[in-house]
Design an enzyme around this catalytic site. Structure first.
Site, mmCIF file in Angstrom:
data_model
loop_
_atom_site.group_PDB
_atom_site.id
_atom_site.type_symbol
_atom_site.label_atom_id
_atom_site.label_comp_id
_atom_site.label_asym_id
_atom_site.label_seq_id
_atom_site.Cartn_x
_atom_site.Cartn_y
_atom_site.Cartn_z
ATOM 1 C CB CYS A 78 6.132 -61.322 19.476
ATOM 2 S SG CYS A 78 6.945 -60.493 18.096
ATOM 3 C CB CYS A 111 6.664 -53.023 20.700
ATOM 4 S SG CYS A 111 5.738 -54.287 19.822
#
Lengths: 396, 359
Positions: free
Chosen positions: B103, B201
Site C-alpha cells: 500500500c 485495515c
C-alpha cells in the site's frame, strides 16, 4: 484556508431557502407553534396553516388538496409510493417497471422489493437519457402493478415524456408514480393531464426548507402506510406535522410555480451561455443528457482524459461548488450509474462535471467559471497519462 | 507563496496531529482521506477502522477544527488491484505478504502523490513515525528511524524512491507517541484517545484465511501435512491458513511441539518440523530498493529485520543476481517468503526487499 468568493453551481443538490419563505415560516416556530392535531383553538390555527399549504402544493401540480400528503422529503415520498403500492397490490401482481437512471431513493427501494418477492424491470435509456416508450409497452405484463419513472434526471437533467408514459399506464390500468423532485419548480406539471397517480417532491429543491416534502396520491389509489403511528395526514402518515416546514413548502412551491416561465427563461439563457462557452473553450468535451429536453439549469459534461474528482476539488479551492457522479455517504466518488446507463465508458463517466444553475447564479459567476474551468481542465490533462498517450498518437 | 502539502488523514490521532504540525510549520494544508475498501461490511460497521464512515467523519471534524480543506478521494480500484489482489495471490502462492508495504509503495506514495500533485501540491505528508532528511553532502534524501523507537514505521517505508522522498514531509518523526496524544488533547481533537490500529485495515478481524476464502473460494483446498522427509502426518485446511514458524492451530497431536517449517504450494503441502528447523541464517531477497545509494557494489554490514515485529540482527548483505543475499551472524526464527527484509545502518534505512528464498 481562506474562503474565497462562493460560486454556487449545485442547485440540483439543494437550494438556499428564500428569505420570503423563511419569513412566512418564522411565526410558526415562536408564536403560532400549536400542534396542528390538537383540539383547542390555538392549535386550530396551525391546522389552518397546514391546509393552506396543502392547497398551495395541490395547485402547483394540478391536484386536489386532499390528494397531498406531507412527508419529510423526497426519499420518504419515493419509499412510501413504491413500497406502499407494492404491498397494497401484491394480490394483483408482483411486477414493477422503472428505469436504470432513477435516483437511489427509487433504485434501492426496488432492490429491497426484489429481495421480498417482487420482480423489477429496469428500462434502459438512449444516449440522451430518454426511455423508449415501445420498450415500456413491451415490458408491461399482466403482473405489472406499478410504473415508476422519474420526471427529470438529477444528474443529466433529461426530462422524460411523462404525459406519454402516463397515457400508456392509464390505458393499461397500471399505477404510475413519478419522482418529480428535480422537476418541480423547473417544469410545468399537471397530474391530471399527465395521468400521474403518485408524485414525489421535496421543498429544498425549489428554494423551500430542507426536511419537508410531499407525496401526491390520486384519490382512490389504494396504498399501504409507510410510517405508522398517530392519525395525522388523514391517518396515512403518522408524526406531528412539521408545521414551519409545511408552511415554508407551501410558500416556496407557490413562488416557484408563479414565475415558472420567466424564471426558466433567465436560468436557461445563463446556462446556454455557460455551456456554449465550455464547449467552445474546452476541446474533447461531451455534453451528457438531452440537448433540448433537459432541466433549464442543468449542465453535465464529460472532459475526456481527466478525473472528475480532481476537477471538483480544484474547483472547490476556487470557491466553485459543483458536483460529479453521485456522492456516496462518505463523500468519495464512484462512477455514476446514470452516466454508465447512457453508455459512457467507465473512464469518461469518471471525468464528468455537473453544474446546476439557479437563482443564486449571476452573469459574473458564468464569467468566472468560463475563465478558470478551461485552465483547470488543461492543467489536469497535462498531468494525465491518458492525455499524453492521446497526444503522442496524434503526432504519429 | 506558501508551499502546499496534501496530507493523508485516516481520522486517527497521528495524521490529525501531523496536519496540525504542518500548519504550525507554515504550510498550506489540504487533508485527504483515501477511500480504499468500503464494500466490506465488517470494515464499515466497526468503529474507528481506517476508511470507515466513522473515520471519515472524524477526519472531517478534525479538518474543520484546524480550518483546512478536506476531501475524500476514491482509491478503491487501484487498491483492489495493487494491494488486495497481491495479498490474495501471495497467500495462494504459499507466501506471507505484507499488504501495508504494498500500500505504501503503490498507493500512498504513488497514486496518492499523483493525485496530490493534480491538486497543486508541492509535497505529500503522512502520519508515519519516520523522518525524511536531505543529506547535504551527497544530495540524497534519507529515511531515518523515528525518535519513538516503539512506534517506528520505517520498516514499511523502505520502498520510497528519491523522487518520493523529495516530495514527502513526515512531521511526526521527532515526537513520541505520548507527546502526539498530548498535543491532540491540548488541541481538543476528538480523536486524542482513539486506540492505535495495528491490524490490516481490510481484514479487521485478522482472519486472513477467511478473507481469502471469501474472495477465491475454490482456490483454498485442504491438503496434507508432511514431515521433513515427506511422510504424510495429517490433513491441513488449505495452505493460506499457515505461515512459517506457526505452532498454534495445526491440529496435530504428535507428542511434541511442532512447527510449520515450509509451504510447498505446487503440491499443496505444509511441511512440519521441530523448532530448530525454523531457524535459518541466509535468505535471498528481490525487488530491492536502496535509499542512501543506487546500487550495492559489494558486501555491506547492516542490521536487518525480517518482519515488522522482528528484532534487528547483524547481517552482511551482498549483491546476487537481481537481488541480494542476506547472511545473518546468527540464525533467525521463521524467515518467511513474501515478507520484507529491511536493512539499517544505525538510524538510517539502507533499503530492503521481498524475501524470495530461504537458504
Amino acid at each position: 484556508m481562506e474562503q474565497k468568493r462562493l460560486i454556487y453551481m449545485d442547485h440540483a443538490a439543494t437550494t438556499y431557502t428564500k428569505p420570503e419563505v423563511v419569513e412566512t415560516m418564522m411565526p410558526f416556530f415562536t408564536e403560532q407553534f400549536g400542534n396542528a392535531s390538537s383540539v383547542y383553538t390555538f392549535g386550530r390555527k396551525s391546522k389552518a396553516a397546514v391546509e393552506t399549504a396543502r392547497e398551495q402544493v395541490a395547485k402547483a401540480i394540478g391536484a386536489k388538496s386532499d390528494e397531498i400528503y406531507f412527508v419529510n422529503g423526497g426519499s420518504e415520498a419515493d419509499n412510501w409510493a413504491i413500497k406502499g403500492i407494492a404491498w397494497a397490490h401484491r394480490d394483483k401482481g408482483n411486477h414493477i417497471i422503472t428505469t436504470k437512471i432513477e435516483h437511489h431513493a427509487v433504485l434501492h427501494v426496488c432492490e429491497y422489493l426484489e429481495n421480498n418477492g417482487f420482480e423489477v424491470t429496469y428500462l434502459s435509456v438512449d444516449e440522451n437519457g430518454l426511455i423508449d416508450l415501445d420498450e415500456l409497452k413491451r415490458a408491461i405484463t399482466d403482473k405489472t402493478i406499478l410504473i415508476t419513472i422519474m420526471f427529470a434526471n438529477n444528474e443529466i437533467g433529461t426530462i422524460q415524456p411523462i404525459a406519454e408514459i402516463g397515457k400508456i399506464a392509464r390505458e393499461r390500468g397500471i399505477i404510475f408514480h413519478t419522482d418529480a423532485v428535480q422537476a418541480v419548480g423547473n417544469v410545468a406539471i399537471d397530474v391530471e393531464k399527465m395521468n400521474i397517480d403518485l408524485l414525489s417532491l421535496a421543498g429544498h429543491k425549489f428554494y423551500g426548507p430542507k426536511g419537508i416534502g410531499a407525496l401526491y396520491i390520486r384519490k382512490g389509489i389504494k396504498i399501504e402506510n409507510l410510517i405508522h403511528g398517530g392519525g395525522q395526514e388523514r391517518r396515512r402518515r403518522a408524526g406531528t406535522e412539521n408545521l414551519p416546514g409545511i408552511v415554508g413548502l407551501g410558500k416556496a412551491i407557490e413562488m416557484a410555480t408563479e414565475n415558472l416561465e420567466e424564471h426558466n427563461e433567465k436560468i436557461r439563457k445563463m446556462r446556454d451561455r455557460l455551456l456554449n462557452g465550455i464547449m467552445e473553450k474546452i476541446p474533447y468535451t461531451k455534453l451528457n443528457g438531452h440537448p433540448e429536453k433537459r432541466l433549464p439549469g442543468n449542465i453535465n459534461v464529460s472532459f475526456k482524459f481527466i478525473e472528475g474528482e480532481s476537477l471538483l476539488l480544484m474547483l472547490d479551492q476556487l470557491g466553485i461548488c459543483a458536483s460529479t457522479g453521485s456522492a456516496c455517504s462518505s463523500g468519495s466518488l464512484d462512477p455514476s450509474h446514470v452516466l454508465l446507463a447512457i453508455g459512457l465508458p467507465h473512464e469518461i463517466a469518471h471525468g464528468s462535471l455537473r453544474l446546476s444553475l439557479g437563482d443564486l447564479t449571476t452573469e459574473e459567476d458564468i464569467d468566472y467559471v468560463l475563465e478558470v474551468l478551461p485552465k483547470i481542465v488543461q492543467r489536469l490533462r497535462e498531468m494525465s497519462p491518458l492525455y499524453e498517450d492521446f497526444i503522442k498518437k496524434g503526432e504519429n | 507563496m506558501k508551499k502546499k502539502v496534501v496530507i493523508g488523514m485516516s481520522g486517527g490521532v497521528d495524521s490529525s496531529v501531523a496536519a496540525y504540525l504542518l500548519l504550525q510549520q507554515g504550510y498550506d494544508v489540504i487533508g485527504i482521506t483515501m477511500q480504499i475498501w468500503p464494500e466490506n461490511k465488517a470494515v464499515e460497521e466497526r468503529e474507528g477502522g481506517c476508511c470507515s464512515l466513522t473515520a471519515v467523519n472524524d477526519a472531517r471534524r478534525v479538518a474543520d477544527k484546524l480550518g483546512i480543506y478536506y476531501y475524500v478521494m476514491n482509491f478503491k480500484e487501484v487498491f483492489e488491484k495493487k494491494v488486495i489482489n497481491y495479498f490474495v495471490d501471495e497467500y495462494l502462492a504459499g507466501k506471507t505478504p505484507n499488504p501495508c508495504i504494498a500500500c505504501n509503495k503503490h498507493i500512498k506514495f504513488d497514486e496518492f502523490l499523483k493525485k496530490a500533485q493534480m491538486l497543486g501540491a508541492d509535497y505529500i505528508s503522512t502520519g508515519h513515525y519516520a523522518k525524511v532528511v536531505k543529506d547535504e553532502e551527497t544530495g540524497r534524501y534519507l529515511l531515518l528511524r523515528s525518535r519513538d523507537d516503539r512506534k517506528d514505521q520505517t520498516y514499511a517505508l523502505y520502498n520510497l524512491t528519491q523522487y518520493q522522498l523529495s516530495h514527502t514531509v513526515m512531521p511526526l518523526g521527532d515526537y513520541t507517541k505520548d507527546r502526539i496524544r498530548e498535543i491532540a488533547d491540548e488541541l481538543g481533537l476528538i480523536v486524542a484517545n482513539k486506540p492505535d490500529s495495528e491490524e490490516i485495515c481490510f481484514v479487521p478481524d485478522n482472519d486472513y484465511a477467511g478473507f481469502i476464502k471469501e474472495r477465491v473460494p475454490d482456490k483454498v483446498k485442504p491438503g496434507n501435512f508432511v514431515d521433513v522427509n515427506g511422510n504424510v502426518i495429517g490433513k491441513h485446511k488449505g495452505i493460506v491458513h499457515y505461515t512459517i514458524g506457526q505452532r498454534k492451530g495445526l491440529g496435530l497431536a504428535l507428542g511434541k511441539p511442532v512447527f510449520v517449517v515450509d509451504i510447498i504450494p505446487e503440491k499443496n503441502l505444509v511441511v512440519i518440523g521441530d523448532e530448530k528447523e525454523v531457524f535459518k541464517d541466509t535468505l535471498y531477497a528481490e525487488d530491492i530498493n536502496l535509499i542512501p545509494f543506487d546500487k550495492l557494489n559489494g558486501d555491506l554490514r547492516v542490521t536487518a529485520k525480517i518482519r515488522y515485529s522482528a528484532k534487528e540482527a547483524p547481517a552482511t548483505i551482498s549483491p546476487y543476481k537481481n537481488g541480494v543475499i542476506v547472511k545473518f551472524d546468527t540464525p533467525q526464527r521463521a524467515i518467511t517468503k513474501g515478507q520484507s527484509v529491511v536493512f539499517y545502518n544505525g538510524d538510517v534505512v539502507v533499503g530492503g526487499g521481498i524475501i524470495k528464498d530461504v537458504l
